[in-house]
Write an enzyme that holds these catalytic residues in place. Structure first.
Site, mmCIF file in Angstrom:
data_model
loop_
_atom_site.group_PDB
_atom_site.id
_atom_site.type_symbol
_atom_site.label_atom_id
_atom_site.label_comp_id
_atom_site.label_asym_id
_atom_site.label_seq_id
_atom_site.Cartn_x
_atom_site.Cartn_y
_atom_site.Cartn_z
ATOM 1 N N ARG A 64 41.865 24.707 45.141
ATOM 2 C CA ARG A 64 41.551 26.210 44.646
ATOM 3 C C ARG A 64 40.837 26.164 43.490
ATOM 4 N NH1 ARG A 64 43.306 31.822 44.731
ATOM 5 N NH2 ARG A 64 43.976 32.596 43.147
ATOM 6 N N HIS A 69 42.331 37.506 41.702
ATOM 7 C CA HIS A 69 42.871 37.449 40.425
ATOM 8 C C HIS A 69 42.939 39.053 39.917
ATOM 9 C CE1 HIS A 69 41.581 32.979 38.938
ATOM 10 N NE2 HIS A 69 42.875 33.253 39.693
#
Length: 301
Positions: A248, A271
């Site tokens: 990631r 996010h």
């Protein structure tokens, strides 16, 4: 002090209002249990409205004495603050004494990443002669192609694959959904896995829609993915400390290096705050400097 009803209410609040994962809720409740233990020993007769900032500072000092890492102390404080915000909502207190509580200063550590060459090298460490080899390759390709968390890739549903248009639907933290692009190579390996491995398996009860299964037809655990990546890195001769999140981090870093828009990366990673994504700009600066050191004649020693 009547802790039990408020702790039960806090748990329900985290589940229903915040839609947090089971692991996050358990962490918050552990934080509150530590606070409860402190108050029952130190101020057994005190009620919630009478809690003060100095007392909570004492609690933080007691946590610090346990030699917990600064990050662990900061996480505990975050849980305690969430509990007091809940007490405010329930009108159990009229003022929040945690507002002025300061967390320990944290050094922001840049995560380890793989180079593009090392990612390709990692893929070669998978044993494709075994049935799980094709599955493992599809998992790694998907994690790197779309920047998925390990919890997201093991929960990936067949019904959420839109490979013909190059997207997958991901269920992230707090059950939030997002559509993420997926690369042609990852899509190709998912198709190969489904055609040659997945379609020949009998899924366990309730697992029919889960894409990646173990030999018993059940979904994979995080630990299984962790060991699979460790083994692939070992076989590929990669000596870095590799874990599922490394792919990631590498996904985001390689996008930044290629000039991708930070907001687009934030969206793909899921996010909540752009600040979390901005850590990768720091990594990019390190990459840029290393590029100069390697290639610019005035930077060479």
């Amino acid at each position: 002090m009547m802790w039990t009803p408020y702790i039960k209410g806090f748990k329900a609040f985290l589940q229903l209002e915040k839609s947090l994962s089971r692991n996050s809720i358990a962490a918050y409740l552990r934080d509150v249990a530590m606070l409860q233990e402190f108050y029952e020993k130190t101020y057994p007769t005190l009620s919630f409205p009478d809690m003060t900032l100095p007392q909570l500072q004492e609690f933080l000092a007691s946590i610090h004495e346990k030699d917990l890492a600064a990050a662990s102390q900061a996480r505990i404080l975050s849980g305690i603050k969430a509990f007091f915000r809940y007490l405010m909502l329930e009108e159990a207190i009229t003022a929040d004494p945690t507002e002025l509580l300061e967390a320990p200063k944290l050094q922001r550590k840049l995560p380890d990443v793989l180079s593009v060459e090392e990612v390709e090298q990692l893929f070669t460490g998978i044993d494709h002669s075994k049935p799980e080899g094709q599955r493992n390759r599809a998992i790694l390709e998907t994690m790197y192609s779309s920047g998925l968390r390990v919890s997201e890739v093991i929960a990936l549903a067949i019904s959420n694959l839109y490979l013909d248009v190059g997207f997958i639907r991901v269920i992230g933290k707090g059950n939030k959904e997002r559509l993420v692009p997926i690369g042609d190579e990852a899509a190709r390996h998912i198709r190969l896995y489904r055609e040659h491995v997945r379609n020949k398996m009998t899924p366990a009860k309730g697992q029919d829609d889960i894409l990646f299964l173990n030999r018993r037809g059940s979904g994979l655990s995080r630990v299984m993915v962790f060991y699979m990546i460790k083994e692939a890195a070992l076989q590929a001769g990669i000596r870095k400390n590799i874990h599922p999140h490394t792919l990631r981090h590498s996904f985001a870093t390689h996008l930044i290096e290629g000039g991708a828009d930070l907001r687009a990366i934030q969206e793909m990673l899921g996010h909540e705050s752009i600040t979390t994504t901005e850590i990768y700009t720091h990594m990019d600066r390190a990459f840029l400097r290393q590029t100069l050191v390697t290639h610019h004649p005035r930077f060479r020693k």
